[in-house]
Enzyme design. Structure first.
Site, PDB file in Angstrom:
ATOM      1  N   ALA A 104      -7.006  50.589  31.794  1.00 17.05           N
ATOM      2  CA  ALA A 104      -5.945  49.762  31.201  1.00 17.05           C
ATOM      3  C   ALA A 104      -4.954  49.315  32.272  1.00 17.05           C
ATOM      4  O   ALA A 104      -4.540  48.158  32.302  1.00 17.05           O
ATOM      5  CB  ALA A 104      -5.222  50.530  30.097  1.00 17.05           C
ATOM      6  N   ALA A 105      -4.590  50.225  33.182  1.00 17.85           N
ATOM      7  CA  ALA A 105      -3.635  49.868  34.241  1.00 17.85           C
ATOM      8  C   ALA A 105      -4.230  48.784  35.136  1.00 17.85           C
ATOM      9  O   ALA A 105      -3.548  47.820  35.501  1.00 17.85           O
ATOM     10  CB  ALA A 105      -3.271  51.107  35.058  1.00 17.85           C
ATOM     11  N   ASP A 146      -2.828  52.038  25.486  1.00 18.61           N
ATOM     12  CA  ASP A 146      -2.833  52.156  26.956  1.00 18.61           C
ATOM     13  C   ASP A 146      -2.297  50.901  27.654  1.00 18.61           C
ATOM     14  O   ASP A 146      -1.377  50.997  28.472  1.00 18.61           O
ATOM     15  CB  ASP A 146      -4.249  52.454  27.478  1.00 18.61           C
ATOM     16  CG  ASP A 146      -4.709  53.861  27.176  1.00 18.61           C
ATOM     17  OD1 ASP A 146      -4.128  54.498  26.289  1.00 18.61           O
ATOM     18  OD2 ASP A 146      -5.653  54.324  27.834  1.00 18.61           O
TER      19      ASP A 146
HETATM   20  O1  PMV Z   1      -8.890  58.665  27.060  1.00 11.59           O
HETATM   21  P1  PMV Z   1      -7.687  57.909  26.800  1.00 11.59           P
HETATM   22  O2  PMV Z   1      -6.435  58.521  27.255  1.00 11.59           O
HETATM   23  O3  PMV Z   1      -7.762  56.469  27.172  1.00 11.59           O
HETATM   24  O4  PMV Z   1      -7.541  58.056  25.213  1.00 11.59           O
HETATM   25  C1  PMV Z   1      -7.584  57.089  24.319  1.00 11.59           C
HETATM   26  C2  PMV Z   1      -6.685  57.411  23.179  1.00 11.59           C
HETATM   27  C3  PMV Z   1      -7.345  57.390  21.827  1.00 11.59           C
HETATM   28  O5  PMV Z   1      -6.286  57.511  20.886  1.00 11.59           O
HETATM   29  C4  PMV Z   1      -8.282  58.560  21.686  1.00 11.59           C
HETATM   30  C5  PMV Z   1      -8.119  56.111  21.567  1.00 11.59           C
HETATM   31  C6  PMV Z   1      -7.262  54.878  21.387  1.00 11.59           C
HETATM   32  O6  PMV Z   1      -7.852  53.794  21.395  1.00 11.59           O
HETATM   33  O7  PMV Z   1      -6.037  54.992  21.210  1.00 11.59           O
END
Ligand code: PMV
Length: 317
Positions: A104-105, A146
């Site tokens: 995402a970053a 994110d």
């Molecule tokens: O793995 P990460 O930190 O990118 O977790 C994603 C977070 C979730 O809530 C599990 C999925 C989402 O899309 O928000």
């Protein structure tokens, strides 16, 4: 024109997974960054090279030198209408596949560079939409938390892309956040699918778990704003229990959480998708040494302190 942008990583403090079904999550940008350099190339191709993942190039429709991990970034560039003539370099100090929002970053920094190159300003709405093109390619149907926190920086309570707010957390000077890498690799997409299947199969039970998660996140917001970190720690433990009940805890995380709490941590939980990745520990400063010592004795795990980054996407030069 050469443009360099960067955007921060994140940790989810409360509410991961539940946010996929509309429960708010509390998330903070942290001081690790992905940097993107965008420059004109005079070639027909879009070239994307990542210091961490190697290089790639796209001419027309096909990837010349294969790195599937970079494909979502091509999608972003193409979505912005750029067909070629750019050279993109990605550099990042964010651990990959650890739940810290590295993709995402990078997507936000890249979208920021593309938008800035055309509009000479950071249009947040456009950057977010573009970054989500990459996030969907990486994770299927993500909540979008994110890229939003990476774009905005600071701490947010996020229900969805249109319903979020800043949290002004009062963090006492002696309170620390520590991330511990369990060393277990996992894919966000797999964990999300597993949780959603359990949600469907046991809806009559799960609806109560999700309601509990909503109350928990609202309590946590109050505790963060008051600077009541004993309560924040306790709420992290409850959140971990809920994550366990939806099926994303795993033995290495449970062990680390147990050791940290026995060594005096205020609270600890998985952060992000779970089934691997990082554990987040909250502790008073004077207990950190003892906690790290206990984890080192357990063996091989990497622990590091993290701090909130108030700055989202930015122009480097
Ligand atoms: O793995 P990460 O930190 O990118 O977790 C994603 C977070 C979730 O809530 C599990 C999925 C989402 O899309 O928000």
């Amino acid at each position: 024109m050469l443009i360099t942008t960067s955007a921060p990583a994140k940790v989810i403090l409360f509410g991961e997974h539940f946010v996929v079904k509309g429960v708010p999550a509390i998330v903070s940008a942290i001081k690790f960054r992905a940097t993107v350099r965008l420059k004109p190339s005079g070639r027909e191709c879009i070239r994307i090279a990542s210091k961490q993942m190697g290089g790639d190039a796209l001419c027309g429709d096909k990837i010349i030198k294969g790195k599937d991990e970079l494909k979502p970034y091509f999608n972003i560039v193409e979505k912005w209408g750029v067909k070629g003539g750019v050279d993109i370099e990605i550099d990042s100090n964010i651990p990959v596949g650890a739940g810290l929002g590295s993709s995402a970053a990078t997507s936000v920094a890249l979208a920021g560079a593309l938008v800035y190159s055309k509009l000479k300003s950071f249009d947040h709405k456009k950057i977010y939409e573009l970054a989500m093109v990459g996030e969907r390619a990486f994770h299927g149907n993500p909540s979008g938390v994110d890229p939003l926190v990476s774009l905005k920086g600071g701490m947010l309570i996020f229900r969805n892309r249109k319903d979020y707010d800043r949290i002004e957390a009062r963090m006492p000077d002696d309170i620390r956040l520590v991330l511990v890498d369990t060393g277990v690799k996992r894919k966000t997409r797999d964990a999300v699918e597993k949780v959603l299947m359990r949600y469907e199969r046991h809806y009559d039970i799960m609806k109560h778990v999700y309601e509990a998660a909503e109350s928990l996140v609202m309590e946590a917001k109050k505790a963060l704003e008051k600077g009541d970190y004993v309560n924040v720690g306790e709420l992290m433990m409850i959140n971990q229990g809920l994550l366990n009940s939806i099926g994303v805890s795993f033995p290495e995380a449970e062990k680390i959480i147990d050791l940290a709490v026995k060594a005096g941590a205020l609270g600890a939980k998985i952060t992000g998708a779970g089934l691997g990745g990082m554990v987040l520990i909250l502790s008073e400063e004077y207990r950190i040494k003892k906690i790290i010592h206990a984890l080192e004795n357990y063996g091989g795990v990497q622990a590091f302190e993290v701090s909130m980054d108030p700055i989202g996407v930015r122009l480097e030069h």
